[in-house]
Design a protein around this motif. Structure first.
Motif, PDB file in Angstrom:
ATOM      1  N   ASP A 159       0.466  64.649  30.432  1.00 57.14           N
ATOM      2  CA  ASP A 159      -0.596  65.409  31.097  1.00 57.14           C
ATOM      3  C   ASP A 159      -0.263  65.707  32.550  1.00 57.14           C
ATOM      4  N   GLU A 160       0.359  64.736  33.229  1.00 58.68           N
ATOM      5  CA  GLU A 160       0.655  64.874  34.657  1.00 58.68           C
ATOM      6  C   GLU A 160       2.071  65.389  34.915  1.00 58.68           C
ATOM      7  N   ASN A 161       2.844  65.605  33.833  1.00 56.93           N
ATOM      8  CA  ASN A 161       4.248  66.012  33.958  1.00 56.93           C
ATOM      9  C   ASN A 161       4.947  65.081  34.948  1.00 56.93           C
ATOM     10  N   SER A 162       4.889  63.777  34.643  1.00 55.68           N
ATOM     11  CA  SER A 162       5.336  62.779  35.606  1.00 55.68           C
ATOM     12  C   SER A 162       6.163  61.684  34.950  1.00 55.68           C
ATOM     13  N   VAL A 163       6.548  60.727  35.799  1.00 55.86           N
ATOM     14  CA  VAL A 163       7.230  59.520  35.352  1.00 55.86           C
ATOM     15  C   VAL A 163       6.285  58.349  35.590  1.00 55.86           C
ATOM     16  N   ILE A 164       6.031  57.576  34.559  1.00 57.17           N
ATOM     17  CA  ILE A 164       5.166  56.404  34.651  1.00 57.17           C
ATOM     18  C   ILE A 164       6.030  55.159  34.454  1.00 57.17           C
ATOM     19  N   VAL A 165       5.971  54.234  35.404  1.00 59.75           N
ATOM     20  CA  VAL A 165       6.645  52.950  35.224  1.00 59.75           C
ATOM     21  C   VAL A 165       5.657  52.036  34.516  1.00 59.75           C
ATOM     22  N   ALA A 166       5.954  51.726  33.259  1.00 65.67           N
ATOM     23  CA  ALA A 166       5.039  50.936  32.439  1.00 65.67           C
ATOM     24  C   ALA A 166       5.232  49.441  32.636  1.00 65.67           C
ATOM     25  N   GLN A 167       6.462  49.034  32.972  1.00 68.40           N
ATOM     26  CA  GLN A 167       6.748  47.608  33.109  1.00 68.40           C
ATOM     27  C   GLN A 167       7.950  47.416  34.010  1.00 68.40           C
ATOM     28  N   MET A 168       7.904  46.381  34.850  1.00 67.76           N
ATOM     29  CA  MET A 168       9.045  46.017  35.687  1.00 67.76           C
ATOM     30  C   MET A 168       9.397  44.570  35.395  1.00 67.76           C
ATOM     31  N   THR A 169      10.665  44.329  35.075  1.00 67.32           N
ATOM     32  CA  THR A 169      11.137  42.982  34.796  1.00 67.32           C
ATOM     33  C   THR A 169      12.252  42.639  35.775  1.00 67.32           C
ATOM     34  N   PRO A 170      12.017  41.703  36.710  1.00 68.64           N
ATOM     35  CA  PRO A 170      13.083  41.310  37.627  1.00 68.64           C
ATOM     36  C   PRO A 170      14.111  40.432  36.918  1.00 68.64           C
ATOM     37  N   ASP A 210      -1.860  50.907  21.950  1.00 63.07           N
ATOM     38  CA  ASP A 210      -2.730  51.920  22.557  1.00 63.07           C
ATOM     39  C   ASP A 210      -2.474  52.094  24.047  1.00 63.07           C
ATOM     40  N   GLU A 211      -2.221  50.992  24.756  1.00 62.72           N
ATOM     41  CA  GLU A 211      -1.984  51.084  26.199  1.00 62.72           C
ATOM     42  C   GLU A 211      -0.738  51.927  26.477  1.00 62.72           C
ATOM     43  N   ASP A 212       0.333  51.698  25.701  1.00 62.17           N
ATOM     44  CA  ASP A 212       1.554  52.492  25.887  1.00 62.17           C
ATOM     45  C   ASP A 212       1.328  53.950  25.500  1.00 62.17           C
ATOM     46  N   ARG A 213       0.574  54.184  24.455  1.00 61.46           N
ATOM     47  CA  ARG A 213       0.255  55.567  24.068  1.00 61.46           C
ATOM     48  C   ARG A 213      -0.521  56.273  25.177  1.00 61.46           C
ATOM     49  N   ASP A 214      -1.457  55.546  25.803  1.00 62.89           N
ATOM     50  CA  ASP A 214      -2.219  56.127  26.914  1.00 62.89           C
ATOM     51  C   ASP A 214      -1.308  56.482  28.081  1.00 62.89           C
ATOM     52  N   LEU A 215      -0.351  55.593  28.387  1.00 59.91           N
ATOM     53  CA  LEU A 215       0.587  55.863  29.478  1.00 59.91           C
ATOM     54  C   LEU A 215       1.485  57.058  29.143  1.00 59.91           C
ATOM     55  N   MET A 216       1.897  57.164  27.882  1.00 63.57           N
ATOM     56  CA  MET A 216       2.708  58.315  27.460  1.00 63.57           C
ATOM     57  C   MET A 216       1.919  59.613  27.601  1.00 63.57           C
ATOM     58  N   LYS A 217       0.656  59.584  27.205  1.00 64.22           N
ATOM     59  CA  LYS A 217      -0.192  60.766  27.320  1.00 64.22           C
ATOM     60  C   LYS A 217      -0.359  61.154  28.782  1.00 64.22           C
ATOM     61  N   ARG A 218      -0.539  60.147  29.626  1.00 66.15           N
ATOM     62  CA  ARG A 218      -0.682  60.415  31.067  1.00 66.15           C
ATOM     63  C   ARG A 218       0.592  61.049  31.626  1.00 66.15           C
ATOM     64  N   ALA A 219       1.751  60.544  31.236  1.00 66.55           N
ATOM     65  CA  ALA A 219       3.019  61.125  31.696  1.00 66.55           C
ATOM     66  C   ALA A 219       3.117  62.592  31.284  1.00 66.55           C
TER      67      ALA A 219
END
Length: 116
Positions: free
Chosen positions: A99-110, A88-97
């Motif tokens: 809705d906002e016509n944007s790029v969402i960084v969901a995770q950063m792994t060094p 659900d969290e990833d689906r929410d981030l996808m929906k936000r991307a």
């Protein structure tokens, strides 16, 4: 009603694509001091995957991040068809991307080089 682009052709709808971006080091990139690079899991909107990749790379460069390589994993529907489980969290981030016509960084792994 179908929206039309300026050239009179039907406007293609935006979709959200899952992208894995390998990044190198650059001053101000936000990675930990000892990291040698990293990976960003991004959700990016675009009319096709190529546009989503171009927009993601451009935004990351503006944010002082050094993108090296991008791997596309497709849209939500394509990923589900391949059997990927998407929470659900990833689906929410996808929906936000979308809705906002944007790029969402969901995770950063060094990445860290192993000591030998």
């Amino acid at each position: 009603m179908m929206r039309m682009a300026k050239d009179g052709k039907p406007k293609r709808p935006q979709q959200v694509y899952t992208l894995l971006v390998e990044i190198g080091r650059k001053s101000g990139d936000g990675l930990p001091d000892k990291a040698t690079g990293g990976a960003l899991l991004c959700y990016a909107s675009g009319v096709d995957e190529a546009e989503a990749v171009r927009e993601t790379v451009a935004i990351l460069k503006q944010a002082d991040v050094a993108p090296l390589d991008v791997t596309g994993y497709g849209t939500l529907e394509e990923r589900e068809a391949e059997g990927h489980e998407i929470g659900d969290e990833d689906r929410d981030l996808m929906k936000r991307a979308l809705d906002e016509n944007s790029v969402i960084v969901a995770q950063m792994t060094p990445y860290f080089e192993g000591k030998k």
